[in-house]
Design a protein around this motif. Structure first.
Motif, PDB file in Angstrom:
ATOM      1  N   ARG A  41     -15.375   1.840  16.113  1.00  0.00           N
ATOM      2  CA  ARG A  41     -16.485   1.321  16.193  1.00  0.00           C
ATOM      3  C   ARG A  41     -17.148  -0.075  16.171  1.00  0.00           C
ATOM      4  NH1 ARG A  41     -18.607   1.241  10.029  1.00  0.00           N
ATOM      5  NH2 ARG A  41     -17.964  -0.615  10.543  1.00  0.00           N
ATOM      6  N   GLU A  42     -16.165  -0.117  15.997  1.00  0.00           N
ATOM      7  CA  GLU A  42     -16.310  -2.312  16.477  1.00  0.00           C
ATOM      8  C   GLU A  42     -15.817  -2.840  17.854  1.00  0.00           C
ATOM      9  OE1 GLU A  42     -17.248  -4.244  14.133  1.00  0.00           O
ATOM     10  OE2 GLU A  42     -17.542  -2.105  13.060  1.00  0.00           O
ATOM     11  N   THR A  43     -15.089  -2.323  18.479  1.00  0.00           N
ATOM     12  CA  THR A  43     -14.393  -2.313  19.617  1.00  0.00           C
ATOM     13  C   THR A  43     -14.703  -1.225  21.053  1.00  0.00           C
ATOM     14  OG1 THR A  43     -12.158  -1.358  19.129  1.00  0.00           O
ATOM     15  CG2 THR A  43     -12.124  -3.568  18.425  1.00  0.00           C
ATOM     16  N   TYR A  44     -15.059  -0.112  20.796  1.00  0.00           N
ATOM     17  CA  TYR A  44     -15.092   0.557  21.816  1.00  0.00           C
ATOM     18  C   TYR A  44     -14.119   1.045  22.648  1.00  0.00           C
ATOM     19  CZ  TYR A  44     -20.106   1.559  20.135  1.00  0.00           C
ATOM     20  OH  TYR A  44     -20.787   1.742  18.673  1.00  0.00           O
ATOM     21  N   ASP A  45     -13.203   0.215  21.716  1.00  0.00           N
ATOM     22  CA  ASP A  45     -11.478   0.554  22.381  1.00  0.00           C
ATOM     23  C   ASP A  45     -11.479  -0.541  23.872  1.00  0.00           C
ATOM     24  OD1 ASP A  45      -9.215   1.544  22.343  1.00  0.00           O
ATOM     25  OD2 ASP A  45      -9.581   3.558  23.721  1.00  0.00           O
ATOM     26  N   ASN A  46     -12.297  -1.048  23.707  1.00  0.00           N
ATOM     27  CA  ASN A  46     -12.333  -2.433  24.870  1.00  0.00           C
ATOM     28  C   ASN A  46     -11.483  -3.521  24.768  1.00  0.00           C
ATOM     29  OD1 ASN A  46     -14.813  -1.530  25.961  1.00  0.00           O
ATOM     30  ND2 ASN A  46     -16.495  -2.162  25.079  1.00  0.00           N
ATOM     31  N   TYR A  47     -10.953  -3.675  23.702  1.00  0.00           N
ATOM     32  CA  TYR A  47     -10.068  -4.697  23.911  1.00  0.00           C
ATOM     33  C   TYR A  47      -9.008  -4.558  23.368  1.00  0.00           C
ATOM     34  CZ  TYR A  47     -14.498  -7.535  23.198  1.00  0.00           C
ATOM     35  OH  TYR A  47     -15.899  -7.582  23.309  1.00  0.00           O
ATOM     36  N   PRO A  48      -7.639  -4.115  24.351  1.00  0.00           N
ATOM     37  CA  PRO A  48      -6.184  -4.067  24.451  1.00  0.00           C
ATOM     38  C   PRO A  48      -5.283  -4.831  23.137  1.00  0.00           C
ATOM     39  CG  PRO A  48      -6.801  -4.518  26.364  1.00  0.00           C
ATOM     40  CD  PRO A  48      -7.850  -5.023  25.753  1.00  0.00           C
ATOM     41  N   ALA A  49      -5.965  -5.815  22.927  1.00  0.00           N
ATOM     42  CA  ALA A  49      -4.985  -6.789  22.239  1.00  0.00           C
ATOM     43  C   ALA A  49      -5.306  -6.260  20.769  1.00  0.00           C
ATOM     44  CB  ALA A  49      -5.519  -7.818  21.557  1.00  0.00           C
ATOM     45  N   ALA A  50      -6.384  -5.672  19.839  1.00  0.00           N
ATOM     46  CA  ALA A  50      -7.043  -5.023  19.162  1.00  0.00           C
ATOM     47  C   ALA A  50      -6.211  -3.276  18.660  1.00  0.00           C
ATOM     48  CB  ALA A  50      -8.261  -4.741  18.589  1.00  0.00           C
ATOM     49  N   ARG A  51      -5.946  -2.828  19.569  1.00  0.00           N
ATOM     50  CA  ARG A  51      -5.060  -1.334  19.931  1.00  0.00           C
ATOM     51  C   ARG A  51      -4.298  -1.704  19.663  1.00  0.00           C
ATOM     52  NH1 ARG A  51      -6.836   2.708  22.853  1.00  0.00           N
ATOM     53  NH2 ARG A  51      -4.958   4.389  23.045  1.00  0.00           N
ATOM     54  N   ALA A  52      -3.467  -3.055  20.223  1.00  0.00           N
ATOM     55  CA  ALA A  52      -1.864  -3.089  19.920  1.00  0.00           C
ATOM     56  C   ALA A  52      -2.177  -3.864  18.162  1.00  0.00           C
ATOM     57  CB  ALA A  52      -1.378  -4.482  20.818  1.00  0.00           C
ATOM     58  N   ILE A  53      -2.860  -4.104  18.221  1.00  0.00           N
ATOM     59  CA  ILE A  53      -2.911  -4.881  16.723  1.00  0.00           C
ATOM     60  C   ILE A  53      -2.681  -3.271  15.268  1.00  0.00           C
ATOM     61  CG2 ILE A  53      -4.102  -5.778  14.433  1.00  0.00           C
ATOM     62  CD1 ILE A  53      -5.136  -7.880  16.000  1.00  0.00           C
ATOM     63  N   MET A  54      -3.421  -2.412  15.620  1.00  0.00           N
ATOM     64  CA  MET A  54      -3.779  -0.569  15.016  1.00  0.00           C
ATOM     65  C   MET A  54      -2.208  -0.310  15.194  1.00  0.00           C
ATOM     66  SD  MET A  54      -6.587  -0.635  14.038  1.00  0.00           S
ATOM     67  CE  MET A  54      -6.597   1.694  13.407  1.00  0.00           C
ATOM     68  N   GLN A  55      -1.409  -0.251  16.602  1.00  0.00           N
ATOM     69  CA  GLN A  55       0.048   0.374  16.558  1.00  0.00           C
ATOM     70  C   GLN A  55       1.113  -0.904  16.180  1.00  0.00           C
ATOM     71  OE1 GLN A  55      -0.715   2.037  19.782  1.00  0.00           O
ATOM     72  NE2 GLN A  55       0.631   3.679  20.023  1.00  0.00           N
ATOM     73  N   VAL A  56       0.600  -2.026  16.382  1.00  0.00           N
ATOM     74  CA  VAL A  56       2.387  -3.024  15.851  1.00  0.00           C
ATOM     75  C   VAL A  56       1.987  -2.688  14.308  1.00  0.00           C
ATOM     76  CG1 VAL A  56       2.540  -4.410  17.823  1.00  0.00           C
ATOM     77  CG2 VAL A  56       1.233  -5.107  16.463  1.00  0.00           C
ATOM     78  N   VAL A  57       1.147  -2.772  13.639  1.00  0.00           N
ATOM     79  CA  VAL A  57       1.220  -2.005  12.081  1.00  0.00           C
ATOM     80  C   VAL A  57       1.613  -1.080  11.903  1.00  0.00           C
ATOM     81  CG1 VAL A  57      -0.563  -2.665  10.264  1.00  0.00           C
ATOM     82  CG2 VAL A  57      -0.731  -4.651  11.121  1.00  0.00           C
ATOM     83  N   TYR A  58       0.663  -0.156  12.515  1.00  0.00           N
ATOM     84  CA  TYR A  58       1.015   0.980  11.766  1.00  0.00           C
ATOM     85  C   TYR A  58       2.849   1.367  11.810  1.00  0.00           C
ATOM     86  CZ  TYR A  58       0.878   6.096  11.819  1.00  0.00           C
ATOM     87  OH  TYR A  58       1.018   7.331  11.762  1.00  0.00           O
ATOM     88  N   GLY A 101       0.740  -1.089   0.155  1.00  0.00           N
ATOM     89  CA  GLY A 101       0.086   0.010   0.079  1.00  0.00           C
ATOM     90  C   GLY A 101       0.939   1.447   0.245  1.00  0.00           C
ATOM     91  N   GLY A 102       2.325   1.049  -0.152  1.00  0.00           N
ATOM     92  CA  GLY A 102       2.644   2.424  -0.143  1.00  0.00           C
ATOM     93  C   GLY A 102       3.105   2.626   1.049  1.00  0.00           C
ATOM     94  N   PRO A 103       4.581   3.718   1.505  1.00  0.00           N
ATOM     95  CA  PRO A 103       4.683   3.847   2.926  1.00  0.00           C
ATOM     96  C   PRO A 103       3.636   4.611   3.794  1.00  0.00           C
ATOM     97  CG  PRO A 103       6.489   4.842   0.891  1.00  0.00           C
ATOM     98  CD  PRO A 103       5.176   4.085   0.114  1.00  0.00           C
ATOM     99  N   VAL A 104       3.708   4.259   5.165  1.00  0.00           N
ATOM    100  CA  VAL A 104       2.825   4.493   5.728  1.00  0.00           C
ATOM    101  C   VAL A 104       2.234   6.088   5.763  1.00  0.00           C
ATOM    102  CG1 VAL A 104       2.022   5.357   8.454  1.00  0.00           C
ATOM    103  CG2 VAL A 104       3.080   3.077   7.430  1.00  0.00           C
ATOM    104  N   TYR A 105       3.565   6.709   5.476  1.00  0.00           N
ATOM    105  CA  TYR A 105       3.063   8.935   5.331  1.00  0.00           C
ATOM    106  C   TYR A 105       3.303   8.538   3.844  1.00  0.00           C
ATOM    107  CZ  TYR A 105       4.057   9.704  10.117  1.00  0.00           C
ATOM    108  OH  TYR A 105       3.264   9.753  11.742  1.00  0.00           O
ATOM    109  N   SER A 106       2.122   9.009   4.005  1.00  0.00           N
ATOM    110  CA  SER A 106       1.986   8.737   2.022  1.00  0.00           C
ATOM    111  C   SER A 106       0.449   8.800   1.658  1.00  0.00           C
ATOM    112  CB  SER A 106       1.997   7.370   0.612  1.00  0.00           C
ATOM    113  OG  SER A 106       1.292   6.258   1.117  1.00  0.00           O
ATOM    114  N   LYS A 107       0.232   9.142   0.756  1.00  0.00           N
ATOM    115  CA  LYS A 107      -1.592   9.721   0.015  1.00  0.00           C
ATOM    116  C   LYS A 107      -2.220   8.735   0.830  1.00  0.00           C
ATOM    117  CE  LYS A 107      -3.381  12.554  -3.316  1.00  0.00           C
ATOM    118  NZ  LYS A 107      -2.797  13.016  -5.034  1.00  0.00           N
ATOM    119  N   GLY A 108      -1.606   7.051  -0.230  1.00  0.00           N
ATOM    120  CA  GLY A 108      -2.042   6.598  -0.058  1.00  0.00           C
ATOM    121  C   GLY A 108      -2.138   5.826   1.825  1.00  0.00           C
ATOM    122  N   GLY A 109      -1.073   6.026   2.784  1.00  0.00           N
ATOM    123  CA  GLY A 109      -1.730   5.541   4.026  1.00  0.00           C
ATOM    124  C   GLY A 109      -1.869   6.156   4.821  1.00  0.00           C
ATOM    125  N   MET A 110      -2.340   7.411   4.643  1.00  0.00           N
ATOM    126  CA  MET A 110      -3.253   8.384   5.187  1.00  0.00           C
ATOM    127  C   MET A 110      -4.636   8.135   4.144  1.00  0.00           C
ATOM    128  SD  MET A 110      -1.911  10.346   7.438  1.00  0.00           S
ATOM    129  CE  MET A 110      -0.688   9.158   7.197  1.00  0.00           C
TER     130      MET A 110
END
Ligand code: NAD
Length: 736
Positions: free
Chosen positions: A254-271, A233-242
């Motif tokens: 919307r899906e987790t209401y931030d209730n699941y620390p592991a889901a939040r961690a996935i967002m973070q580690v991928v980013y 998808g190109g670099p994170v800091y790019s038009k595509g990344g944004m």
């Protein structure tokens, strides 16, 4: 070192075939010994110049079921011990070192200089699939039943052996996030389409196809280790990344209401990981994994959704010494909404079914329901036409009770009417064999009193299904006062045969699940009567972790049913047993306005022919008081919605309706979707601490009345600082 889990054969071309076949296990799982052996094999392959490359496969029907989660429990105990003796920093270091071992092993395989091919001969999940991802090529034996996936998120974890980083380098970041956050087990054809499997071949050509890739010069490096690699998808800091990450973050919320620390961690580690070279990215993943392992949510979810669920599925509550029941033929009386579906799941498990109704037409209609359900599966490619015909041949529809004569088990699902049930029981027992077990699927009538209609109450038991039967994984088994061990064991064996999860509940009005659910719905009604906007009630419920709001849920199960239950409760137990506010609301909705819920297209919501449901504007008329939404304490609403359910679960323990804490937790998640991140109704209290929970209940009792009064058991636990799992430790001693 001699290997017991792996066999190594080197062919004339110098290609090593590594066959994973752990002795004494039905499936391969990853544990410390497996890791140690595999590490040795990776080094052997790397060091031996005569070996050109390696193919890894399994000697079982499946490839690998993932990591042995008891390993994490042991690690968690070691961590606590090291923290106690040597402090937090040393403990965390131990956790990091140990939990990153698998990731380092896979990275070593990936960068060992020799090509590795995964020859996937069957299902591979979690750490097993992460191993395949670290290989340089993946070939799978074509089988429509095989599944692959990274389901760690479902038990509060995320793939911590390179899975997040490799997946995010193989597909567009939005797709990668979805795959990781959903944790679905997907079919091989889908995996091939997503390019996470390179080739699908017939099973008998699997090893040859894998070897051929090496013989043809397959390279010992993955794309991200080759100079010039570009992210899909190109670099994170790019038009595509944004275009990806900010909306993905919104979807995550919307899906987790931030209730699941592991889901939040996935967002973070991928980013974070996608901005780094692979080795550093893997370290970021391991650090987050260490952090997630320490969260109470992961501990609670692993306990309830993996350990306890497996124990219950394997018969933890089965009375010992009763020989296993086998089911050649099961009778179902009442081929209506529930009976027809119970017939379907029974036939699906390969058991012959006799479906009885009042007349042939009604029985045939029930049987036709199975054809409809299995045809949906055929159309989705999940079953073949031959399987459909075999299933239909197993179901006999009749109005003649004598057809029940040779059934091992009979389940009645006739109208919820004592007289009809009583007649049915009498007619059935006249034809039943003397060892057959009789079960009722009643949702409200006490099993003990129904058993009184049967000549041998020891052979009478409740088997309470949830709707829709084909999707709901929980079955409550109700033990009446006189239910014998054989009836209980037969019911448990039956639930196991149809591959659902049983909980054993002692007889009580509403049993377990419905007691909790009715409280949840009532709390929604009472919030509405207090003046909380309906939309807020619904949204806050989902923020608290419930799958649907209480008003939606009420629409689904039908308002008129709730109204009937309320009236029956009032008739049986007197006016004090029902809440006057709730009674008023249900009477207005059902009796005065004919709003019965989704089934007649009007309940708390309107259900237009096309388009999504909408809250019914007429609700405004029924809400005499309106609170200022900005002044409403959201945290309190969330706590109210969950604690009314947890309090009911605690009462069930106090009254002996629930005798094993695992069952309240597993039952509440599978039965009514109770905030899974908490680990279930009792784990919710344990996680908060009984002291704090009781303190909050006291405040709520003062503000909202006695329904928040904690039972004596809980106040006692709060005084001592007890937990449910500490005080009622489940195990063999309590099992029977
Ligand atoms: P239903 O009305 O859809 O089906 C009842 C069926 O029983 C009908 O087909 C009827 O013709 C048949 N029947 C009635 N008397 C009979 C007799 N004497 N002999 C043979 N058949 C007879 O009802 P349902 O929703 O399927 O409920 C059935 C039972 O399951 C009830 O006890 C109910 O409490 C329980 N239950 C229902 C749900 C639910 O969500 N609907 C959930 C759990 C349990």
């Amino acid at each position: 070192m001699s290997n017991i889990h792996f066999k190594l054969d080197i062919d004339a071309d110098g290609i090593a075939l590594v066959t994973w076949d752990s002795p004494g296990r039905s499936m391969n799982v990853i544990d410390p010994k497996v890791m140690e052996e595999l590490a040795g094999i990776v080094e052997t392959v790397a060091a031996d110049a005569a070996i050109k490359g390696a193919v890894i496969t399994s000697g079982k029907d499946t490839f690998c079921a993932g990591a042995d989660l008891t390993m994490l429990e042991t690690l968690s105990r070691e961590f606590t011990e090291v923290v106690r003796r040597q402090g937090e920093e040393k403990g965390t270091q131990l956790l990091y070192d140990e939990s990153s071992r698998l990731s380092k092993l896979y990275r070593r395989l990936e960068t060992s200089g020799k090509p590795w091919v995964a020859a996937i001969n069957g299902m591979t999940l979690g750490g097993g699939f992460e191993l395949c991802l670290a290989c340089h090529h993946r070939v799978a034996a074509d089988n429509p039943k095989s599944r692959i996936g990274l389901p760690e998120i479902k038990i509060g974890l995320f793939p911590g052996a390179g899975g997040t980083q490799r997946i995010a380098r193989m597909m567009m970041p939005g797709d990668a996030l979805q795959f990781l956050l959903k944790g679905d087990q997907i079919r091989l054809s889908q995996a091939k389409g997503m390019k996470i499997i390179d080739a699908l071949v017939p099973a008998d050509g699997l090893i040859e196809a894998a070897k051929k890739w090496i013989r043809d010069g397959g390279k010992p490096s993955n794309p991200w280790d080759v100079e010039g690699f570009r992210l899909p998808g190109g670099p994170v800091y790019s038009k595509g990344g944004m275009m990806t990450f900010p909306p993905a973050n919104a979807i995550y919320r919307r899906e987790t209401y931030d209730n699941y620390p592991a889901a939040r961690a996935i967002m973070q580690v991928v980013y974070e990981g996608l901005q780094l070279p692979m080795d550093l990215a893997l370290r970021v993943e391991s650090r987050w994994f260490t952090k997630i392992l320490r969260t109470p949510e992961a501990a609670a979810m692993i306990r309830s959704l993996f350990v306890s669920m497996q124990e219950l599925n394997k018969g933890a509550r089965r009375p010992q010494g009763v020989p296993p029941a086998s089911f050649k033929k099961v009778g179902i009386i009442g081929a209506g909404f529930m009976g027809a579906s119970i017939g379907y799941v029974t036939a699906l498990a390969g058991i012959d079914v006799v479906l009885i109704d009042r007349d042939q037409e009604a029985a045939d209609k029930g049987k036709a329901h199975s054809r409809k359900l299995i045809t949906e599966q055929v159309n989705r490619g999940r079953a073949t036409s031959a399987e459909r015909e075999a299933l239909m041949a197993r179901i006999a529809a009749s109005s003649d009770y004598t057809a029940l004569g040779d059934c091992d088990l009979v389940i009645e699902a006739v109208f919820e009417d004592r007289k009809v049930k009583s007649e049915t029981i009498k007619k059935a027992q006249a034809v039943l064999g003397k060892n057959a077990i009789f079960a009722s699927n009643t949702s409200t009538l006490p099993i003990t009193s129904l058993a009184g209609e049967f000549n041998d109450p020891a052979r009478f038991v409740g088997i309470h299904f949830f709707s829709p039967v084909e999707r709901m994984m929980l079955v409550e088994i109700i033990r009446g006062k006189q239910t014998g061990d054989k009836a209980l064991a037969t019911a448990l064996d039956f639930v196991r045969a149809i591959r659902k999860t049983p909980i054993v509940v002692n007889d009580s009005r509403g049993f377990f699940a419905n007691r909790c659910v009715l409280n949840y719905i009532q709390e929604g009604h009472l919030m509405f009567m207090e003046g909380v906007p309906a939309a807020m009630i619904e949204n806050v419920a989902r923020m608290a972790g419930m799958p649907v709001g209480p008003l939606s849920l009420n629409d689904e199960v039908a308002l008129d049913l709730g109204w009937r239950i309320l009236k029956a409760t009032e008739a049986d137990l007197g006016p004090k047993a029902v809440n006057a506010q709730q009674k008023w609301l249900l009477q207005e909705m059902v009796e005065k306005r004919g709003r019965n819920g989704r089934k007649n297209g009007k309940g708390f919501y309107d259900y237009p022919q096309s388009g999504p449901k909408r809250l019914w504007p007429g609700l405004a008329e029924l809400q005499k008081k309106r609170l200022d939404p900005d002044k409403i304490d959201i945290a309190e609403l969330k706590h109210r919605l969950l604690s009314v359910q947890s309090l009911e679960a605690a009462r069930c323990v106090a009254e002996g309706v629930i005798t094993d804490v695992r069952e309240a937790d597993v039952g509440s998640i599978l039965g009514f979707g109770f905030a899974p991140f908490s680990g279930g109704t009792l784990s919710y209290i344990d996680m908060m601490g009984s002291k704090r929970f009781v303190k909050l209940c006291k405040q709520l009792e003062k503000a909202h009345g006695p329904r928040f009064r904690a039972p004596k058991l809980l106040t006692e636990m709060a005084e001592k600082g007890d937990t449910f799992y500490g005080r009622f430790a489940p195990g063999p001693a309590r099992a029977a």
